[in-house]
Design a protein around this motif. Structure first.
Motif, PDB file in Angstrom:
ATOM      1  N   THR A  38       0.965  -1.251   0.003  1.00 13.20           N
ATOM      2  CA  THR A  38       0.001   0.025   0.085  1.00 13.20           C
ATOM      3  C   THR A  38       0.840   1.280   0.041  1.00 13.20           C
ATOM      4  O   THR A  38       0.609   2.216  -0.710  1.00 13.20           O
ATOM      5  N   GLU A  41       2.503   1.638  -3.399  1.00 19.76           N
ATOM      6  CA  GLU A  41       1.700   2.322  -4.622  1.00 19.76           C
ATOM      7  C   GLU A  41       1.306   3.526  -4.532  1.00 19.76           C
ATOM      8  O   GLU A  41       0.800   4.117  -5.238  1.00 19.76           O
ATOM      9  N   ARG A  42       1.277   4.039  -3.218  1.00 18.88           N
ATOM     10  CA  ARG A  42       0.832   5.410  -2.872  1.00 18.88           C
ATOM     11  C   ARG A  42       1.787   6.307  -3.008  1.00 18.88           C
ATOM     12  O   ARG A  42       1.856   7.375  -2.466  1.00 18.88           O
ATOM     13  N   HIS A  89      -1.881   4.392   7.580  1.00 20.79           N
ATOM     14  CA  HIS A  89      -1.651   3.236   6.913  1.00 20.79           C
ATOM     15  C   HIS A  89      -1.230   1.979   7.478  1.00 20.79           C
ATOM     16  O   HIS A  89      -1.954   0.803   7.466  1.00 20.79           O
ATOM     17  N   GLU A 293      -2.259  13.776  -8.857  1.00 19.05           N
ATOM     18  CA  GLU A 293      -2.390  12.535  -8.694  1.00 19.05           C
ATOM     19  C   GLU A 293      -1.290  11.941  -7.334  1.00 19.05           C
ATOM     20  O   GLU A 293      -1.753  11.371  -6.482  1.00 19.05           O
ATOM     21  N   LYS A 294      -0.071  12.537  -7.314  1.00 20.04           N
ATOM     22  CA  LYS A 294       0.785  12.188  -6.199  1.00 20.04           C
ATOM     23  C   LYS A 294       0.062  12.602  -4.909  1.00 20.04           C
ATOM     24  O   LYS A 294       0.230  11.769  -4.060  1.00 20.04           O
ATOM     25  N   LYS A 297      -2.651  10.365  -3.600  1.00 17.59           N
ATOM     26  CA  LYS A 297      -2.392   9.281  -3.354  1.00 17.59           C
ATOM     27  C   LYS A 297      -1.667   9.345  -1.518  1.00 17.59           C
ATOM     28  O   LYS A 297      -1.879   8.572  -0.910  1.00 17.59           O
ATOM     29  N   MET A 298      -0.911  10.358  -1.573  1.00 15.05           N
ATOM     30  CA  MET A 298      -0.293  10.562  -0.442  1.00 15.05           C
ATOM     31  C   MET A 298      -1.185  11.164   0.808  1.00 15.05           C
ATOM     32  O   MET A 298      -0.928  10.837   1.971  1.00 15.05           O
ATOM     33  N   PHE A 301      -6.993   9.473   1.481  1.00  8.18           N
ATOM     34  CA  PHE A 301      -7.249   7.781   1.660  1.00  8.18           C
ATOM     35  C   PHE A 301      -8.350   7.393   0.753  1.00  8.18           C
ATOM     36  O   PHE A 301      -8.795   6.309   0.882  1.00  8.18           O
ATOM     37  N   MET A 304      -7.415   3.660  -4.462  1.00  7.08           N
ATOM     38  CA  MET A 304      -6.396   3.851  -5.599  1.00  7.08           C
ATOM     39  C   MET A 304      -7.412   3.841  -6.780  1.00  7.08           C
ATOM     40  O   MET A 304      -6.970   4.795  -7.755  1.00  7.08           O
ATOM     41  N   ILE A 307      -8.866   7.234  -7.406  1.00  8.59           N
ATOM     42  CA  ILE A 307      -7.903   8.218  -7.825  1.00  8.59           C
ATOM     43  C   ILE A 307      -7.368   7.828  -9.252  1.00  8.59           C
ATOM     44  O   ILE A 307      -7.327   8.954 -10.123  1.00  8.59           O
TER      45      ILE A 307
END
Length: 439
Positions: A38, A41-42, A89, A293-294, A297-298, A301, A304, A307
């Motif tokens: 997780t 990928e984030r 996470h 997008e970055k 993701k960060m 929550f 994915m 997003i």
RNA sequence: GGGGAGAUUCCCGAGUGGUCAAAGGGGGCAGACUGUAAAUCUGUUGGCUCAGCCUUCGAAGGUUCAAAUCCUUCUCUCCCCA
């Protein structure tokens, strides 16, 4: 990306060139632990001392991990939050989180990534800051005191005996080696005081203490902490013969290479007094396309898949930016404030929305009755720091009163421009608004 | 301890007696173009009672008709030697 070197032997298992893409998992070498997957990928993983070993440890059961932060300012800012998002996470995946307040280390100052010596601040101030930090963290993480709790390194650092410390801890550190660390190298140019140089020992000692007291075997943090984290792992191995891990996150930059979270007023603070929820919301609403997008993701929550859909090629990014802004604001300030900020933004930029949610200033009605000099009005509405600035704004055609551009810097705004509710919207440029309420 | 260099407007950095509110760049702000994006172009960027005045060039004194620029002392920073 900086290339650490001379970092120890068994620890050197880090992704080549710092890239996340090289981490073995899809290659079939190993199946990475779901929690780590997780994070990966984030976009959280920058470097890890031993990703494979950490993955196995996490598969085997809950891992106790910590992240430390020195309370050197009055409020956390968004730059502090990356590790806390990661913490959430990992905690959700069943691991045990320790939020370490650097109440002791804040007395020294970490030279990593700094270009000059840190201001020495009083102990009282540090404690007050720590309390505020913890309040903000608790709001975000909801510490339960069991699987997620805080410690303060003041507990073991404040009364440390110097001689004992040198004997037991200091002897494990090679000055030659420390000088080869990038963090110190940079400061060799500008000057580095002895107490700052000791910072790494203290942070390593923290890790050792948490290892012994709390069974903590993983330290996470920003990539500027890499050297300090590795030093702690080595200390644990030398003193206790134990194995521990380190994991760092990228220092988030915007697409144009600036430090993320900078605003005109400085950092993007979590304290609503320092950065209002509206400003906070607007920061995210205005991120560059390339960062969207970055950040989703960060700093959210959102799943994915969602997003990916929001950022699909050809999609207008504005909806996604609004989603981002709302989500992050809700996480930090709560849903009610996020609703308000969204409504205020709609009122300011679109049609509809709720005017009362816009940044609002109250001014005496009598001022309008007698004619409010525009320059004063813009200054008092907080849209210009000085009358000269206000004058420039008008001269350059950026001042809007009500619905029309205001041209005459010498004129006054009369009560006739107030609407039925006694309100008036002022605009400075395209993005700064103030709703003036005459009372 | 000895020797040397330096402290300039938000930042970097020119300026070495008047033409200096102080070049240039960065950043900021505004305008144009747009999508509340980026890039680009243009203007602007100490304050005020704004064709004028006031306060700025580490701090305090002094020389001069006149100082960011010269002198004295002080504070701080960096470099070299010990």
């Amino acid at each position: 990306m900086r290339i650490p070197h001379g970092i120890g032997y068994t620890l050197a298992r880090r992704p080549p060139s710092g890239g996340v893409g090289e981490i073995p998992n899809q290659s079939g070498a190993i199946d990475m632990n779901a929690a780590l997957e997780t994070l990966k990928e984030r976009g959280f993983i920058q470097q890890c001392t031993d990703l494979e070993g950490l993955s196995k440890a996490m598969d085997a059961g809950p891992v106790t991990f910590y992240e430390g932060c020195d309370p050197t300012g009055p409020s956390l800012h968004i730059g502090h939050m990356v590790p806390y998002f990661a913490m959430r996470h990992l905690h959700e995946a069943g691991h045990v989180a320790i939020v370490l307040m650097g109440g002791g280390t804040a007395r020294i100052g970490d030279p990593s990534g700094k270009s000059s010596m840190r201001q020495i601040i009083s102990y009282e101030e540090i404690d007050a800051n720590a309390a505020r930090f913890l309040g903000q963290i608790d709001k975000f993480l909801k510490l339960d005191g069991k699987t997620m709790y805080s410690e303060n390194n003041k507990t073991w650092l404040a009364d440390l005996n110097y001689i004992d410390f040198l004997r037991d801890i200091g002897r494990h550190f090679s000055v030659n080696r420390m000088l080869s660390f990038e963090a110190y190298k940079q400061r060799m140019e500008t000057g580095l005081s002895f107490i700052e140089f000791n910072y790494q020992l203290l942070q390593s000692y923290d890790f050792l203490q948490l290892y012994k007291r709390n069974g903590c075997t993983l330290q996470i943090g920003g990539d500027d902490q890499w050297g300090n984290i590795v030093a702690g792992i080595e200390l644990i191995r030398r003193v206790e013969g134990g194995e521990a891990f380190g994991l760092t996150f990228p220092l988030v930059m915007t697409a144009d290479g600036k430090k993320m979270g900078k605003t005109e007023k400085g950092a993007l603070f979590l304290d609503p007094e320092m950065t209002t929820p509206y400003e906070f919301f607007q920061y995210w609403r205005n991120v560059q396309d390339a960062d969207l997008e970055k950040f989703l993701k960060m700093f959210t929550f959102l799943p994915m898949a969602e997003i990916a859909a929001l950022c699909a090629p050809g999609t207008n990014p504005n909806a996604a930016k609004e989603r981002l802004a709302y989500a992050v604001t809700a996480l930090i300030h709560g849903a009610a404030e996020a609703d308000k900020a969204l409504a205020g933004a709609k009122a300011a930029f679109g049609s509809g929305g709720d005017k009362s949610a816009m940044p609002t200033v109250e001014l005496a009605r009598s001022r309008f009755d007698s004619g409010f000099p525009v320059l004063d009005l813009f200054v008092e509405a907080g849209l210009a720091p000085s009358k000269s600035e206000a004058r420039r704004l008008i001269q350059q055609g950026g001042a809007v009163v009500g619905d029309s551009v205001w041209k005459d810097e010498k004129a006054a705004v009369g009560a006739d421009l107030l609407d039925a509710e006694g309100e008036l919207v002022l605009r400075a440029g395209k993005k700064r608004f103030a709703r003036v309420v005459a009372k």
